[in-house]
Design a protein around this motif. Structure first.
Motif, PDB file in Angstrom:
ATOM      1  N   ASP A  19       1.065  -0.847   0.085  1.00 43.49           N
ATOM      2  CA  ASP A  19       0.091  -0.134  -0.007  1.00 43.49           C
ATOM      3  C   ASP A  19       0.976   1.081  -0.462  1.00 43.49           C
ATOM      4  O   ASP A  19       0.679   2.192  -0.795  1.00 43.49           O
ATOM      5  N   ALA A  20       1.946   1.579   0.530  1.00 46.35           N
ATOM      6  CA  ALA A  20       3.018   2.659   0.625  1.00 46.35           C
ATOM      7  C   ALA A  20       3.359   2.969  -0.072  1.00 46.35           C
ATOM      8  O   ALA A  20       3.891   3.658  -0.946  1.00 46.35           O
ATOM      9  N   VAL A  21       4.162   1.670  -0.755  1.00 51.86           N
ATOM     10  CA  VAL A  21       4.705   1.578  -2.445  1.00 51.86           C
ATOM     11  C   VAL A  21       4.051   1.792  -3.398  1.00 51.86           C
ATOM     12  O   VAL A  21       4.100   2.430  -4.423  1.00 51.86           O
ATOM     13  N   VAL A  22       2.595   0.853  -3.758  1.00 52.15           N
ATOM     14  CA  VAL A  22       2.117   0.646  -4.964  1.00 52.15           C
ATOM     15  C   VAL A  22       0.994   1.889  -4.971  1.00 52.15           C
ATOM     16  O   VAL A  22       0.900   2.406  -6.237  1.00 52.15           O
ATOM     17  N   GLY A  23       0.363   1.609  -3.657  1.00 47.79           N
ATOM     18  CA  GLY A  23      -0.846   2.399  -3.232  1.00 47.79           C
ATOM     19  C   GLY A  23      -2.688   2.265  -3.449  1.00 47.79           C
ATOM     20  O   GLY A  23      -2.207   0.390  -3.762  1.00 47.79           O
ATOM     21  N   THR A  24      -2.987   1.891  -4.148  1.00 51.33           N
ATOM     22  CA  THR A  24      -4.803   1.407  -4.107  1.00 51.33           C
ATOM     23  C   THR A  24      -5.366   1.870  -5.189  1.00 51.33           C
ATOM     24  O   THR A  24      -6.070   1.427  -5.785  1.00 51.33           O
ATOM     25  N   SER A  25      -4.316   2.567  -6.901  1.00 50.21           N
ATOM     26  CA  SER A  25      -5.338   3.040  -7.686  1.00 50.21           C
ATOM     27  C   SER A  25      -4.783   2.351  -8.578  1.00 50.21           C
ATOM     28  O   SER A  25      -5.239   2.414  -9.636  1.00 50.21           O
ATOM     29  N   LEU A 151      -2.249 -10.521  -2.434  1.00 48.88           N
ATOM     30  CA  LEU A 151      -2.236  -9.600  -0.686  1.00 48.88           C
ATOM     31  C   LEU A 151      -3.026  -8.143  -0.586  1.00 48.88           C
ATOM     32  O   LEU A 151      -2.991  -7.704  -0.747  1.00 48.88           O
ATOM     33  N   GLN A 152      -2.550  -7.451  -2.184  1.00 47.67           N
ATOM     34  CA  GLN A 152      -2.428  -5.946  -2.414  1.00 47.67           C
ATOM     35  C   GLN A 152      -4.425  -6.684  -2.717  1.00 47.67           C
ATOM     36  O   GLN A 152      -5.025  -5.171  -2.636  1.00 47.67           O
ATOM     37  N   CYS A 153      -5.019  -7.072  -3.394  1.00 47.09           N
ATOM     38  CA  CYS A 153      -6.572  -7.454  -3.901  1.00 47.09           C
ATOM     39  C   CYS A 153      -7.522  -7.583  -2.739  1.00 47.09           C
ATOM     40  O   CYS A 153      -8.567  -7.764  -2.875  1.00 47.09           O
ATOM     41  N   CYS A 184     -11.028 -15.523  -0.295  1.00 50.30           N
ATOM     42  CA  CYS A 184     -10.590 -14.027   0.043  1.00 50.30           C
ATOM     43  C   CYS A 184     -12.183 -13.425  -0.183  1.00 50.30           C
ATOM     44  O   CYS A 184     -12.926 -14.388  -0.575  1.00 50.30           O
ATOM     45  N   ARG A 185     -11.827 -12.566  -0.474  1.00 52.26           N
ATOM     46  CA  ARG A 185     -12.514 -11.167   0.116  1.00 52.26           C
ATOM     47  C   ARG A 185     -11.645  -9.950   0.095  1.00 52.26           C
ATOM     48  O   ARG A 185     -10.757  -9.791  -0.520  1.00 52.26           O
ATOM     49  N   PRO A 186     -12.448  -9.085  -1.597  1.00 54.70           N
ATOM     50  CA  PRO A 186     -11.193  -8.121  -2.164  1.00 54.70           C
ATOM     51  C   PRO A 186     -11.262  -7.658  -0.408  1.00 54.70           C
ATOM     52  O   PRO A 186     -12.216  -6.714   0.325  1.00 54.70           O
ATOM     53  N   GLU A 191     -11.951  -2.836  -4.150  1.00 51.78           N
ATOM     54  CA  GLU A 191     -13.182  -3.153  -4.805  1.00 51.78           C
ATOM     55  C   GLU A 191     -13.382  -2.018  -6.423  1.00 51.78           C
ATOM     56  O   GLU A 191     -13.402  -2.441  -7.354  1.00 51.78           O
ATOM     57  N   SER A 192     -13.237  -0.590  -6.424  1.00 53.05           N
ATOM     58  CA  SER A 192     -13.286   0.527  -7.481  1.00 53.05           C
ATOM     59  C   SER A 192     -12.413  -0.286  -8.765  1.00 53.05           C
ATOM     60  O   SER A 192     -12.758  -0.599  -9.778  1.00 53.05           O
ATOM     61  N   LEU A 193     -11.020  -0.549  -8.107  1.00 46.93           N
ATOM     62  CA  LEU A 193     -10.167  -1.268  -8.622  1.00 46.93           C
ATOM     63  C   LEU A 193     -10.439  -2.162  -9.381  1.00 46.93           C
ATOM     64  O   LEU A 193     -10.602  -2.684 -10.802  1.00 46.93           O
TER      65      LEU A 193
END
Length: 197
Positions: A19-25, A151-153, A184-186, A191-193
């Motif tokens: 999250d810190a390096v890539v983000g969520t966008s 892990l990201q998603c 797994c759950r988003p 979720e928007s991505l």
């Protein structure tokens, strides 16, 4: 993934790093791996505990020699390298060689540079020397990207909240004795991505 399901703190730490390096966008990409040292440590520690195969392909000694421990090996002797035992040797890996501790691969600067005590020279899940697996680099990148995106998603847990059975079955590649089943759950942040994909 099985190791992360049994070590949720490591999974959370890796997710926070992503999250810190890539983000969520956007989704994690191969080019991001260089900035994700903890994720790379997880992959290294997994390969240390569970190498692709417990032994390397047999080789034949091309000349008389003496190997570690003072053992004489005659020319023509078939030699097997017991990677599984070597990568869990307490003399090399310390008091907790059977525990999942990704931090053991962090260097003093927080990067992945091998172990300070030289233990990484005993890491050889892909072999070593001129007969080393030529696909090592590709495999490490693909596993890193696949695990990182998972892990990201998603948030992961064992099915039914059961304990993950990490015991090994028989076979050339050491499969899990009990197949891993996870749910797994988003992640809310993703979720928007995920919907846009």
């Amino acid at each position: 993934m099985a190791l992360l399901l049994t070590n949720q703190s490591a999974a959370k730490k890796a997710t926070a790093e992503i999250d810190a390096v890539v983000g969520t966008s956007r989704l994690l990409q191969e080019s991001d791996l260089a900035g994700l040292p903890y994720l790379r440590c997880i992959v290294s520690e997994t390969l240390r505990l569970y190498p692709l195969a417990p032994n390397h392909v047999p080789h034949e000694a091309s000349r008389d020699c003496v190997v570690a421990g003072g053992h004489a090996v005659a020319r023509g002797t078939m030699v097997l390298v017991d990677v599984y035992s070597m990568q869990r040797d307490p003399a090399v890996w310390g008091q907790r060689p059977d525990e999942f501790v990704p931090e053991r691969f962090m260097d003093d600067d927080g990067g992945v540079g091998g172990r300070r005590d030289g233990g990484s020279r005993w890491m050889m899940p892909f072999g070593m020397g001129r007969r080393k697996c030529p696909g090592e680099s590709l495999a490490l990148r693909m596993v890193g990207v696949a695990l990182g995106v998972m892990l990201q998603c998603f948030e992961w847990e064992p099915e039914g909240g059961k304990e993950v059975d990490m015991s090994e079955g028989s076979g050339l590649t050491m499969p899990m004795a009990t197949p891993l089943v996870a749910v797994c759950r988003p992640r809310a942040e993703m979720e928007s991505l995920l919907k846009a994909l």
